[in-house]
Design an enzyme around this catalytic site. Sequence first.
Site, mmCIF file in Angstrom:
data_model
loop_
_atom_site.group_PDB
_atom_site.id
_atom_site.type_symbol
_atom_site.label_atom_id
_atom_site.label_comp_id
_atom_site.label_asym_id
_atom_site.label_seq_id
_atom_site.Cartn_x
_atom_site.Cartn_y
_atom_site.Cartn_z
ATOM 1 N N ALA A 132 0.850 -1.190 0.000
ATOM 2 C CA ALA A 132 0.000 0.000 0.000
ATOM 3 C C ALA A 132 0.892 1.249 0.000
ATOM 4 C CB ALA A 132 -0.912 -0.017 1.210
ATOM 5 N N GLN A 135 -0.478 -0.071 -5.513
ATOM 6 C CA GLN A 135 -1.707 0.036 -4.720
ATOM 7 C C GLN A 135 -1.815 1.446 -4.137
ATOM 8 O OE1 GLN A 135 -2.624 -1.565 -0.861
ATOM 9 N NE2 GLN A 135 -4.383 -2.653 -1.677
ATOM 10 N N TYR A 178 -9.759 1.710 5.542
ATOM 11 C CA TYR A 178 -9.080 2.963 5.191
ATOM 12 C C TYR A 178 -10.082 3.939 4.544
ATOM 13 C CZ TYR A 178 -5.094 0.284 6.646
ATOM 14 O OH TYR A 178 -4.239 -0.473 7.408
ATOM 15 N N ALA A 236 -10.328 -1.047 0.811
ATOM 16 C CA ALA A 236 -10.608 -2.113 1.779
ATOM 17 C C ALA A 236 -10.070 -1.762 3.160
ATOM 18 C CB ALA A 236 -9.968 -3.410 1.281
ATOM 19 N N ARG A 264 1.421 -13.815 3.168
ATOM 20 C CA ARG A 264 2.486 -14.436 3.966
ATOM 21 C C ARG A 264 3.318 -15.439 3.175
ATOM 22 N NH1 ARG A 264 1.296 -14.210 9.913
ATOM 23 N NH2 ARG A 264 0.100 -12.305 9.986
HETATM 24 C C1 8OZ Z 1 -0.736 -4.355 7.754
HETATM 25 C C2 8OZ Z 1 -0.103 -3.330 8.429
HETATM 26 C C3 8OZ Z 1 -0.310 -2.037 8.027
HETATM 27 C C4 8OZ Z 1 -1.140 -1.774 6.940
HETATM 28 C C5 8OZ Z 1 -3.931 -3.200 4.910
HETATM 29 C C6 8OZ Z 1 -2.283 -1.616 4.205
HETATM 30 O O1 8OZ Z 1 -4.411 -3.873 5.834
HETATM 31 C C7 8OZ Z 1 -2.643 -2.507 5.096
HETATM 32 C C8 8OZ Z 1 -1.775 -2.795 6.274
HETATM 33 C C9 8OZ Z 1 -1.559 -4.097 6.688
HETATM 34 O O2 8OZ Z 1 -4.518 -3.084 3.834
#
Ligand code: 8OZ
Length: 363
Positions: free
Chosen positions: A58, A100, A181, A178, A319
């Site tokens: 992201a 992204q 955010y 998603a 992962r």
């Molecule tokens: C894990 C840690 C920080 C951000 C998401 C961009 O959940 C993230 C994110 C994931 O979409």
Amino acid sequence: MTDDVLFRPLQAGTFALPNRVLMAPLTRNRAHADGTPRDLAATYYRQRASAGLIVSEATQISAMGKGYKDTPGIYTDAHVEGWKPVIEAVHAGGGRIFCQLWHVGRISHVSLLPQGRQPVSASAVRAKGQTFTANGFEDVSEPVALDAEGIARTLDDYTTAARCAKAAGFDGVEVHAANGYLLDQFLQDGVNQREDEYGGSVDNRSRLLREVMERVCDVFSPDRVGVRLSPLGQANDMHDSDPETTFSAAYRLLNGRGLAYLHVIEQFYGQETEDDDRAMLKRLRGLFEGTYIANGSYDAEAARKAIAEGGVDAVTFGRPFIANPDLPERYRIGAPLNTPDEETFYGGDREGYTDYPALDPAH
Ligand code: 8OZ
């Protein structure tokens, strides 16, 4: 022609993907403080170029879109120059990479924002949750609701970010709508309490997403634009009084544009998705007419099954891709997998980033 569905080529938008083992967007917190990717990012992404498609970690569209320490950006000349070698490395490895585009909205902290400003959101509703700052994990800050001018500025920021992504050479972009955010904060009525044309009805709540898609599709042709949604919506203190109605509207507004794909988080790590939620995801899936990419705790077998049954066109792996740079090959031959080390997911240097071994070529 292979009979392994994971290696059946997939036409997604303008791209013929060589396999359906895609790399999920993965936040790694290893960029410079100004959001420019570090040199090591080129090595990391290059190692993973055999993915059918890489979705970048992201990447914030503006200074106000940042919510965590050391995440990359895509809105300055320095960002563009910093991403270029990353993209060139992926292309040299025969891969494709989308950027992204991310605005965290209320999931941020005053210490991460310009002049210590408060984060912005649909409404002034603080999330119960934490983010990662220079001081470690801290509670997110109280947000302010974007006013009309703020929304207009945010849309302009999406245009700037898409232009920068194009200038850097990204093959396309994925709009991050998603995980609680900004765009999700507008979609779901657990946060969006607005009384203007961005709040109330599902049409109004999905207006910002619609406008962002239009902005981004003015820069990239729509067949290079994907979007990520999480209709199950637990992440980052999200909720909606009627998720199926809300996300039906969101899925439908994506139709008729010729987008590259819709990317859906179907399960959150460490949580089982309940049967009635699975049934809802399936009903929603039927509403979107294009390529559907699924995400969430899949392994190779589950991915094969989902693709073979129809409905799912490809799967993103998170992962497993952190720990296995050559994941598609391992899945192809059924090789054992390296185990991801959670301690090195977020922040740090090469350890747990570029030092996971590929298979010994002798195998
Ligand atoms: C894990 C840690 C920080 C951000 C998401 C961009 O959940 C993230 C994110 C994931 O979409």
